[in-house]
Design a protein around this motif. Structure first.
Motif, mmCIF file in Angstrom:
data_model
loop_
_atom_site.group_PDB
_atom_site.id
_atom_site.type_symbol
_atom_site.label_atom_id
_atom_site.label_comp_id
_atom_site.label_asym_id
_atom_site.label_seq_id
_atom_site.Cartn_x
_atom_site.Cartn_y
_atom_site.Cartn_z
ATOM 1 N N MET A 119 2.336 8.325 7.908
ATOM 2 C CA MET A 119 2.298 7.507 6.718
ATOM 3 C C MET A 119 1.851 6.012 6.912
ATOM 4 N N GLY A 134 5.513 -1.943 3.158
ATOM 5 C CA GLY A 134 5.464 -0.688 2.410
ATOM 6 C C GLY A 134 6.160 0.541 2.545
ATOM 7 N N LEU A 135 6.526 0.656 3.975
ATOM 8 C CA LEU A 135 7.038 1.541 4.433
ATOM 9 C C LEU A 135 8.350 1.491 4.768
ATOM 10 N N ASN A 192 11.157 3.650 1.900
ATOM 11 C CA ASN A 192 10.980 4.929 2.689
ATOM 12 C C ASN A 192 11.831 5.087 3.716
ATOM 13 N N HIS A 246 8.404 3.935 -2.753
ATOM 14 C CA HIS A 246 6.781 4.133 -2.090
ATOM 15 C C HIS A 246 6.172 3.231 -2.991
ATOM 16 N N THR A 247 6.168 3.826 -3.738
ATOM 17 C CA THR A 247 5.272 3.265 -5.326
ATOM 18 C C THR A 247 6.057 1.370 -5.846
ATOM 19 N N VAL A 295 0.269 7.365 -2.725
ATOM 20 C CA VAL A 295 1.481 7.955 -3.652
ATOM 21 C C VAL A 295 1.329 9.572 -3.286
ATOM 22 N N HIS A 345 1.205 10.922 0.877
ATOM 23 C CA HIS A 345 2.990 11.528 0.486
ATOM 24 C C HIS A 345 3.562 12.224 0.067
#
Length: 587
Positions: free
Chosen positions: A197, A235-236, A239, A456-457, A496, A499
């Motif tokens: 990712m 952004g990660l 997650n 993630h979105t 996404v 992902h």
């Protein structure tokens, strides 16, 4: 304060609904709770009516689930979570001890995952801007590693490293040396997925103007790479928070193989035995951990990109370039399709007791299992159900994750709560509501598989809303529909979707594993997860029995990650092409 009150109330309502569902589990499953408790306490004891009546009176089952839930909640207010219906011991100390063991294992696994993710991204970080210009994707080996089942990795490590080589202890929980193998078993697949990712996001950071300007001024590549990591990590982070909770409560198989007294194992045993006080307290601990980790992830994201988010000064990471045209997806797809076609030509249920656990040969290219059945036939026939159901669940999870992720205020509490529910517990709840059946595993996995995609979105959406080009687009009078279609979805949907493709093998394994536990299609079904579980006891004597389905899962993972290179926004407008041309001129 007033702004956060609705969110807190919504989170409390979601958690209350989950706890109520767990409290109703024995009644939803249409079983006698007293009989289940008696079997868990002593399977050999005669379930006489007077014995069952005594258990009902002892536990207060006759008062109904509402009374039991109210009594448990009332005890929590005084620091008492009740006593186990099975052992009779206090619940809170047992859950606290198990949580401590799981947190220690999780910390070690995260360290392994960080090293693995760094290894996956090493080439991209080293090449920097040159990698961003080519747009080539790497990490096929990482995808294959991420596709391997945790319990298979744990079994191989325990058997080879622990038993045959004797380098590290393979059983127990007595000190730091006992922590190494389970941490490797959990951290390697997790790090491979996180690394993929991150490797997917880094080229966009290296293509931003600041990175190009820094490289032109002669700033060392290591320093630019460090700032590129800082640009991509927010952004990660959501997650990563989900992984923390998942590693704490979802490492059930690893905890069982290495005999670790963790929270995942404790919760699973309580769910199977319908030990409600332990199950509710363990789930509440996981939900609280999810909320805490989610809050820390948001704080870390603000620390990394706070001023830019506030001022709307970010540059989009989305790059509308041509898709990767590698031929590797064709190679992996042809290999997978070839195995399926060859397997379909054979009988997956034909028994030959004289050919039990035969090694691979011309007659049986993948060998045979413990009943003498041809493994190539079982892998080929099992692919039809396994892959079709996994694709359907992954597609549903992607749609739900994107839809809910675009409404972060609504989905944040749902994501944290869904992630705190292990798939097995979700399967039991779904079974209780639907009565079981072939669709149970799909419903159970779909109920929790959307959460990482929604997180993630939401993270990508938050960054995209703070970009300068979006502010300019709005200033020119663009409406919400235009902004969503031309700016937000092109930036959010491709990463996404990639992902979701990376998670396809784990979805396939989770579906079949739930079926093996009796929550869906069971033996003699040739689903891949069932093949792994059925042949797992013979792994040392006949390793090909587990290597065949595991290799197909690895090929599926490689196919997913290489195919993800071609995922892009299909309606590339002129503005996207113009921005690409402008970047070329700026070079």
């Amino acid at each position: 304060m007033r702004r956060g009150a609705p969110g807190a109330l919504w989170r409390a309502a979601v958690v209350a609904a989950l706890l109520c569902g767990i409290g109703l589990l024995p009644w939803l499953s249409r079983t006698d709770p007293a009989l289940t408790v008696l079997e868990a306490r002593s399977a050999e004891r005669d379930p006489a009516p007077e014995v069952l009546a005594a258990i009902r009176g002892e536990l207060g089952l006759d008062a109904g689930p509402v009374h039991l839930l109210g009594r448990w909640l009332g005890g929590l207010l005084h620091g008492d979570a009740g006593h186990s219906w099975i052992s009779g011991g206090a619940v809170l100390p047992a859950v606290t001890t198990a949580l401590g063991a799981s947190l220690l294992l999780m910390a070690a696994a995260l360290a392994v995952a960080a090293v693995t993710a760094a290894a996956v991204c090493a080439r991209t970080l080293r090449l920097g801007a040159r990698r961003a210009l080519t747009g080539r994707r790497t990490g096929g080996a990482a995808a294959m590693l991420a596709a391997l089942p945790e319990f298979l990795t744990a079994s191989v490590l325990a058997t080879v490293v622990g038993v045959q080589l004797g380098w590290l202890p393979a059983l127990g929980w007595y000190g730091p040396r006992w922590l190494v193998l389970p941490a490797l078993a959990i951290g390697l697949p997790t790090g491979a997925l996180l690394g993929r990712m991150l490797d997917d996001a880094l080229p966009g950071a290296f293509a931003e103007p600041w990175a190009r300007a820094a490289a032109a001024r002669g700033i060392p590549g290591r320093r630019i790479a460090r700032h590129a990591l800082r640009r991509c990590l927010p952004g990660l982070l959501p997650n990563l928070g989900l992984f923390v909770v998942g590693l704490t409560g979802g490492a059930v198989a690893v905890e069982q193989i290495f005999d670790i007294p963790g929270l995942g194992r404790l919760t699973l045993d309580a769910a199977i035995a319908q030990d409600l006080p332990v199950l509710q307290t363990g789930t509440l601990a996981l939900v609280a951990l999810a909320a805490a980790v989610s809050g820390l992830a948001r704080l870390a994201g603000r620390a990394l990109l706070g001023p830019a988010l506030r001022d709307g000064a970010l540059v989009t990471l989305h790059r509308p370039d041509a898709p990767d045209r590698s031929r590797l997806p064709l190679v992996h797809g042809a290999l997978l399709l070839g195995v399926i076609i060859l397997g379909l030509a054979r009988d997956p249920f034909a028994l030959d007791t004289a050919a039990r656990l035969r090694a691979p040969s011309w007659a049986h290219p993948f060998g045979t299992d413990a009943l003498g059945r041809d493994l190539l036939a079982r892998v080929g026939h099992g692919a039809l159900t396994t892959l079709a159901l996994a694709l359907a669940v992954s597609a549903a999870a992607l749609l739900a994750g994107v839809a809910l992720g675009l409404a972060p205020r609504l989905s944040r509490a749902l994501v944290d709560t869904a992630n705190a529910v292990p798939p097995v517990l979700a399967g039991l709840l779904v079974t209780g509501v639907t009565g079981g059946g072939p669709a149970t595993p799909a419903l159970a996995v779909a109920a929790v598989a959307w959460a990482p995609l929604a997180a993630h979105t939401s993270a990508l959406l938050r960054q995209e809303l703070a970009t300068t080009h979006l502010a300019a687009t709005r200033a020119l009078g663009a409406g919400r529909a235009h902004v969503l279609r031309r700016a937000l979805l092109p930036a959010v949907l491709p990463p996404v979707t990639r992902h979701a493709l990376l998670r396809l093998p784990s979805v396939a394994l989770a579906l079949a594993s739930l079926g093996f536990l009796g929550l869906g299609a069971g033996p003699p079904s040739p689903e891949w997860g069932l093949l792994l579980a059925e042949n797992h006891p013979y792994a040392e004597r006949a390793p090909w029995a587990v290597l065949a389905p595991a290799a197909m899962l690895a090929v599926l993972g490689a196919l997913a990650v290489t195919a993800s290179g071609g995922v892009r926004w299909p309606w590339l407008d002129r503005g996207g092409r113009a921005s690409s041309a402008a970047r070329e001129e700026a070079r």
